[in-house]
Design an enzyme around this catalytic site. Structure first.
Site, PDB file in Angstrom:
ATOM      1  N   GLY A   7     -99.922 -18.260 -71.529  1.00  0.00           N
ATOM      2  CA  GLY A   7     -98.969 -18.167 -69.980  1.00  0.00           C
ATOM      3  C   GLY A   7     -97.629 -17.424 -70.678  1.00  0.00           C
TER       4      GLY A   7
ATOM      5  N   GLY B 228     -97.475 -30.078 -68.440  1.00  0.00           N
ATOM      6  CA  GLY B 228     -97.554 -30.226 -69.220  1.00  0.00           C
ATOM      7  C   GLY B 228     -99.289 -30.383 -69.371  1.00  0.00           C
ATOM      8  N   ARG B 229    -100.126 -30.432 -70.091  1.00  0.00           N
ATOM      9  CA  ARG B 229    -101.815 -30.728 -69.625  1.00  0.00           C
ATOM     10  C   ARG B 229    -101.593 -31.766 -70.699  1.00  0.00           C
ATOM     11  NH1 ARG B 229    -106.365 -28.719 -69.293  1.00  0.00           N
ATOM     12  NH2 ARG B 229    -105.943 -26.136 -68.536  1.00  0.00           N
TER      13      ARG B 229
ATOM     14  N   ARG C 183     -87.976 -41.005 -47.873  1.00  0.00           N
ATOM     15  CA  ARG C 183     -88.976 -40.916 -48.226  1.00  0.00           C
ATOM     16  C   ARG C 183     -89.256 -41.190 -49.722  1.00  0.00           C
ATOM     17  NH1 ARG C 183     -90.568 -34.832 -45.434  1.00  0.00           N
ATOM     18  NH2 ARG C 183     -91.053 -35.895 -43.654  1.00  0.00           N
TER      19      ARG C 183
ATOM     20  N   GLU D 140     -99.284 -32.790 -64.897  1.00  0.00           N
ATOM     21  CA  GLU D 140     -99.932 -32.526 -64.654  1.00  0.00           C
ATOM     22  C   GLU D 140    -101.396 -32.834 -65.019  1.00  0.00           C
ATOM     23  OE1 GLU D 140    -100.598 -28.163 -64.983  1.00  0.00           O
ATOM     24  OE2 GLU D 140    -100.307 -27.935 -66.928  1.00  0.00           O
TER      25      GLU D 140
ATOM     26  N   ARG E  68     -91.444 -22.406 -64.992  1.00  0.00           N
ATOM     27  CA  ARG E  68     -91.629 -20.826 -65.958  1.00  0.00           C
ATOM     28  C   ARG E  68     -91.723 -18.966 -65.473  1.00  0.00           C
ATOM     29  NH1 ARG E  68     -98.371 -20.982 -66.732  1.00  0.00           N
ATOM     30  NH2 ARG E  68     -96.610 -21.041 -69.424  1.00  0.00           N
TER      31      ARG E  68
ATOM     32  N   ASP F 119     -94.459 -26.019 -72.275  1.00  0.00           N
ATOM     33  CA  ASP F 119     -95.358 -27.789 -72.167  1.00  0.00           C
ATOM     34  C   ASP F 119     -94.628 -28.357 -73.905  1.00  0.00           C
ATOM     35  OD1 ASP F 119     -96.746 -27.291 -70.492  1.00  0.00           O
ATOM     36  OD2 ASP F 119     -98.610 -27.164 -71.249  1.00  0.00           O
TER      37      ASP F 119
ATOM     38  N   THR G  37     -94.385 -21.909 -75.605  1.00  0.00           N
ATOM     39  CA  THR G  37     -95.083 -22.872 -74.476  1.00  0.00           C
ATOM     40  C   THR G  37     -93.704 -23.737 -73.942  1.00  0.00           C
ATOM     41  OG1 THR G  37     -96.584 -24.847 -73.905  1.00  0.00           O
ATOM     42  CG2 THR G  37     -96.283 -24.298 -76.079  1.00  0.00           C
TER      43      THR G  37
END
Length: 391
Positions: free
Chosen positions: A18, A206-207, A198, A259, A311, A163, A161
């Site tokens: 990415g 973030g895997r 709300r 995520e 990103r 992340d 990265t």
């Protein structure tokens, strides 16, 4: 190619995976510093795909995959985000038949689901007169870089990265800008969240590492933060967030979620085909969580997936500084003929470590030190003695 250029030391650089803000300043610094040291720079376009598609028997037909980089060529690229060299998620060690260039079709054996073209990449680098490769990427890109090193080809790697999950370094290019973007958008979303009273559920990239969710929540003062490392109970989250909402004079509450987060007993939400590195597309846990919270609380929920907004655009000053410094360290290592290294930051100090470190573990949030697992929020009480990025 002129005869005198053939005698120049040559570095090939590429970006993989990415895109993140900071890649272009890194590329520009590599080119400018190399030029000042009498080093020739070749840019490999579209990451490892450029080497896979380079045909030594047809250099002219392969021009779109390799580009000579000079200071005039890259003079202004640091003023924007993304990567000037473009990128891909190609893994030359495991190429599917549909991704094999036409001139290599004959190498694919019957019955193979994927073929290893590492030797072809090394041949191409030799044909181009490359003395070393500097790949800029995350775990996947650097995994193949380490493979090249093990095969005997000189490599100096730079971690990238958003992340911030490359094992062995405290910092990867792109992380600071991702958090800066996250904090900015979180504050912006307070407007409509508060106006309509709300609950906002904001999904961040973030895997496996939840640092972007954790740090963005910590800096933006978000009520609750769900991270990849700790599976969560939606019913408990619903009780906590309603408590936050009632305690807020504006009667709203906010949650960040990685995520890669998982509900207790569930799996990460994946979609699409598996890529060359064995990953499927992540995303959607924020919307699923929002739907569950709406059902449990009866409240209106604002769902926002920040994803690519994190990103996009130009780097902030910290990413700009790290990108420039990482590039200069990489050229220093090349001039010393020190290879098989990963440029890194450890506890705020620039250094370099064995490239093989990347595969020795998986970088994750220090849950015991930095996260309240009972209340789903950052737990950063004492920062004395900790590195700048809390790792």
């Amino acid at each position: 190619m002129r005869q005198n250029e053939k005698k120049k030391p040559t570095i090939a650089i590429l970006t993989g995976g990415g895109d993140v803000p900071g890649l272009n300043p890194c590329i520009k610094t590599l080119v400018y510093r190399a030029a000042s040291e009498g080093i020739r720079i070749l840019g490999i376009r579209r990451g490892w795909a450029g080497l896979l598609n380079y045909n030594p028997d047809d250099p002219k037909g392969s021009k779109k995959w390799v580009q000579r980089l000079t200071p005039p060529e890259v003079r202004t690229i640091d003023r924007s985000g993304g990567t000037y060299l473009h990128t891909s998620r190609t893994n030359p060690s495991a190429v599917k038949e549909k991704d094999v260039p036409e001139f290599l079709k004959g190498e694919f054996k019957e019955g193979e689901t994927a073929h290893d073209f590492t030797a072809h990449c090394i041949t191409g680098l030799g044909h181009l007169g490359v003395d070393a490769v500097i790949p800029i990427g995350g775990d996947d890109t650097l995994t193949f870089a380490e493979r090249l090193h093990r095969e005997g080809f000189p490599v100096i790697a730079i971690p990238k990265t958003m992340d911030n999950d490359v094992f062995g370094t405290d910092y990867c290019i792109g992380f600071s800008t991702a958090v800066t973007r996250g904090v900015g958008f979180i504050h912006a979303l307070r407007t409509c969240t508060g106006s309509h009273e709300r609950i906002a559920v904001i999904e961040l990239f973030g895997r496996y590492c939840g640092e972007t969710s954790l740090i963005s929540a910590y800096l933006a003062g978000v009520d609750r933060a769900i991270i990849s490392e700790v599976p969560f109970d939606p019913e408990k989250l619903a009780r906590l967030i309603m408590k936050d909402k009632k305690a807020n004079p504006k009667n709203y509450a906010m949650i960040t979620i990685s995520e890669g987060a998982r509900i207790i007993g569930g799996d990460m939400l994946l979609s699409g085909e598996t890529d060359a590195f064995g990953h499927r597309r992540l995303g959607g846990i924020g919307e699923e969580t929002g739907a569950i919270l709406k059902k449990l609380t009866g409240q209106d929920v604002l769902n926002q997936r920040l994803s690519y907004l994190m990103r996009s655009g130009s780097p902030d000053s910290l990413d700009l500084m790290v990108a420039v410094n990482y590039a200069n360290i990489a050229i220093d290592l090349f001039m010393k003929k020190v290879f098989g290294r990963l440029v890194a930051l450890n506890r705020g100090v620039y250094t370099d470590i064995p490239l093989s470190t990347v595969g020795m573990g998986q970088k994750k949030v220090d849950v015991m030190e930095l996260y309240d697992t009972e209340n789903y929020r950052p737990k950063v009480r004492h920062v004395g003695g900790k590195p700048m990025f809390l790792y």
